[in-house]
Design an enzyme around this catalytic site. Structure first.
Site, PDB file in Angstrom:
ATOM      1  N   GLY A 144      38.843  32.303  31.046  1.00  0.00           N
ATOM      2  CA  GLY A 144      38.878  33.609  31.706  1.00  0.00           C
ATOM      3  C   GLY A 144      39.822  34.532  30.973  1.00  0.00           C
ATOM      4  O   GLY A 144      40.037  34.404  29.761  1.00  0.00           O
ATOM      5  N   SER A 145      40.414  35.447  31.716  1.00  0.00           N
ATOM      6  CA  SER A 145      41.234  36.481  31.082  1.00  0.00           C
ATOM      7  C   SER A 145      42.643  35.975  30.753  1.00  0.00           C
ATOM      8  O   SER A 145      43.120  34.995  31.323  1.00  0.00           O
ATOM      9  CB  SER A 145      41.341  37.688  32.021  1.00  0.00           C
ATOM     10  N   GLY A 190      45.106  33.527  32.900  1.00  0.00           N
ATOM     11  CA  GLY A 190      45.523  32.318  32.174  1.00  0.00           C
ATOM     12  C   GLY A 190      47.034  32.161  32.149  1.00  0.00           C
ATOM     13  O   GLY A 190      47.574  31.072  32.388  1.00  0.00           O
ATOM     14  N   GLN A 244      32.935  46.224  35.027  1.00  0.00           N
ATOM     15  CA  GLN A 244      32.928  45.997  33.573  1.00  0.00           C
ATOM     16  C   GLN A 244      32.340  47.212  32.864  1.00  0.00           C
ATOM     17  O   GLN A 244      32.833  47.612  31.803  1.00  0.00           O
ATOM     18  CB  GLN A 244      32.142  44.726  33.248  1.00  0.00           C
ATOM     19  N   LYS A 273      35.426  25.544  40.649  1.00  0.00           N
ATOM     20  CA  LYS A 273      35.338  26.903  41.200  1.00  0.00           C
ATOM     21  C   LYS A 273      34.727  27.843  40.158  1.00  0.00           C
ATOM     22  O   LYS A 273      35.366  28.204  39.176  1.00  0.00           O
ATOM     23  CB  LYS A 273      36.721  27.448  41.577  1.00  0.00           C
ATOM     24  N   GLU A 310      40.732  43.497  23.652  1.00  0.00           N
ATOM     25  CA  GLU A 310      39.415  42.932  23.952  1.00  0.00           C
ATOM     26  C   GLU A 310      38.705  43.843  24.954  1.00  0.00           C
ATOM     27  O   GLU A 310      39.243  44.149  26.008  1.00  0.00           O
ATOM     28  CB  GLU A 310      39.556  41.533  24.542  1.00  0.00           C
TER      29      GLU A 310
END
Ligand code: ADP
Length: 476
Positions: free
Chosen positions: A223-224, A228, A326, A170, A378
């Protein structure tokens, strides 16, 4: 419209998603099928069905398929690189290099398929032999982010297939084009139907089925941190093997004795190239006072001269931010930095170009402190800050004061400090006089603390995640 690959068939989606070019939001790159929950379950079922035959197909068949995939990626790096740059926004040179890297990764794992081995040991019982072998895990789920739409899928899919697993892949919503192109190439490589399945669609629908399925025995995710953490909890419910690559707040330490040209180059490349959208980007420069003024001045000069624009224009060095969300997040952090009292030396403003795109002037803050949010969280955009420090020891302390531990760099000509830094920096990848971002494809990739969870990706170390160990005892 590009469709999903389920059980060897190209299948219409439950809905359609438009892929928009961040350099030119009036341009639609393509239309892509979106799978629903039941199609995802079909893909998992097909992968389960096909896995045994792939596992027993022999290492030559697996090596041949991977070699063919790698060779096609390398041969088509220009056109696929352009597609990647159109949908993700990194420059054409970066897009082409990423496709080439994906090709090299498949070729590396073609070789690794042939090098699978085990151990034969004497038993503590005199008539018995012990063999230790590596077997496939089974069906592997792969969930990837938008920032490296070819390379990250490649470094997960290639080892999964090399070691005899089947795959349900995916990709991220924003970059279905690269994922589809990769699936197309894989589908023509000679692997049996169902061994590799592409399910484009929402994380909350497709991703959710993957993580909850008991048939998926291992899940590799990039990913983030938030996603996660959620996936790790869900995976524990059915004892899935899990491998997570998440965020970073990577420090670049610059000591007084650094070569200034190297330090400035590491800072600018590491922080702003690929629009700062790399988990290994260095977003905080921790700089000793003796070199601080000169470093800030030279970085500012370099940042001001960066050319920001359409990803496909040959003069562009920094492409657009990937999408509106973003961009909003980046702008918000720039505001936060100003309010926290850091000094915005240059950049941070929206830029107008020939096309309507998400163009942001790279933002460089000076006089930040290790406590500020812009130095701790981040951002995942072209935003970096410099933090002045007195001594090497203080620099190391600030560098280590983070919830993350992915990549970390130091610029110094001192063997003593370089060696100490490699030993004591809490990170998965330590860089001396090279940027924190930009890694080799044949060696392990990953971090410590909140950056990674599970065993390492890439290189020979990938075998750990994509296989399980069997110990067999035989009495002669
Ligand atoms: P990013 O900020 O890189 O988009 P995310 O963690 O949101 O990071 O997304 C990374 C990948 O995880 C994407 O493919 C996304 O669709 C997927 N994803 C997001 N939420 C979930 C979820 N709840 N379950 C499974 N996959 C998810």
């Amino acid at each position: 419209m590009k469709r999903n690959l389920i059980g060897g068939e190209w299948v219409e989606g439950a809905s359609v998603r438009l892929n928009i070019n961040p350099s030119d939001i009036d341009e639609v790159v393509g239309e892509y099928a979106q799978a629903d929950a039941s199609q995802t379950l079909d893909a998992i079922g097909a992968a389960r069905h096909a896995q045994r035959s792939w596992a027993t197909s022999g290492i030559q068949a697996r090596a041949n398929a991977l070699e063919q995939i790698g060779s096609e990626l390398l041969a088509r790096q220009q056109d696929l690189g352009a597609l990647l740059s159109r949908e993700e926004g990194k420059t054409l040179a970066e897009g082409v290099a990423e496709v080439a890297r994906a090709g090299q990764i498949f070729r590396f794992f073609a070789g690794e398929a042939l090098r699978s081995g085990g151990e034969k040991l004497p038993s503590v019982r005199a008539q018995v032999d012990v063999e230790i072998t590596r077997e496939p895990v089974g069906v592997v789920g792969i969930i990837t982010p938008w920032n490296f739409p070819m390379a990250i899928p490649a470094w997960k899919i290639a080892p999964a297939l090399a070691y005899g697993n089947s795959v349900v892949f995916k990709p991220a919503d924003l970059v279905p084009g690269s994922a589809w192109a990769l699936a197309d190439i894989i589908s023509r490589s000679g692997i049996p139907a169902g061994v590799f399945n592409l399910v484009m669609g929402r994380g909350s629908i497709v991703g959710n089925e993957i993580v909850n399925s008991a048939d998926i025995r291992a899940l590799s995710f990039t990913g983030s941190v938030g996603t996660g953490r959620h996936l790790a909890q869900m995976a524990a419910m059915n004892f899935k093997k899990i491998q997570l690559e998440m965020g970073g707040k990577n420090p670049l330490v610059i000591l007084d004795d650094a070569d200034l040209d190297i330090a400035v180059d590491c800072a600018i490349q590491g922080a702003f190239y690929s629009t700062g959208q790399r988990c290994t980007a260095s977003s905080r420069f921790i700089v000793q006072k003796g070199i601080y003024e000169r470093f800030v001045e030279r970085v500012a000069e370099g940042v001001r001269s960066l050319s920001v624009g359409h990803a496909l224009e040959s003069t562009t060095q920094i492409g657009p931010v990937v999408d509106g969300d973003q961009l909003d997040a980046d702008l918000q952090y720039i505001e936060i930095g100003k309010q926290e009292g850091a000094k915005l030396v240059c950049g941070g403003e929206l830029l107008e170009r020939r096309t309507r795109g998400h163009f942001l002037a790279p933002a460089f803050f000076a006089d930040a402190s290790g406590e500020m949010r812009i130095a701790r969280e981040e951002i995942f955009g072209p935003v970096a800050c410099a933090v002045p420090v007195g001594t090497y020891e203080e620099a190391l302390e600030v560098a280590n004061d983070s919830e993350f531990g992915l990549s970390a760099g130091i610029c110094t000509t001192s063997l003593k400090y370089a060696t100490h830094f490699k030993r004591h920096m809490q990170c998965g990848m330590a860089m001396v006089n090279v940027p924190t971002a930009g890694v080799d494809y044949h060696v392990p990739f990953g971090g410590t603390k909140g950056s990674s969870y599970g065993s390492r990706e890439q290189g020979r170390y990938a075998v750990e995640f994509f296989t399980t160990v069997k110990t067999a005892y035989t009495q002669a």
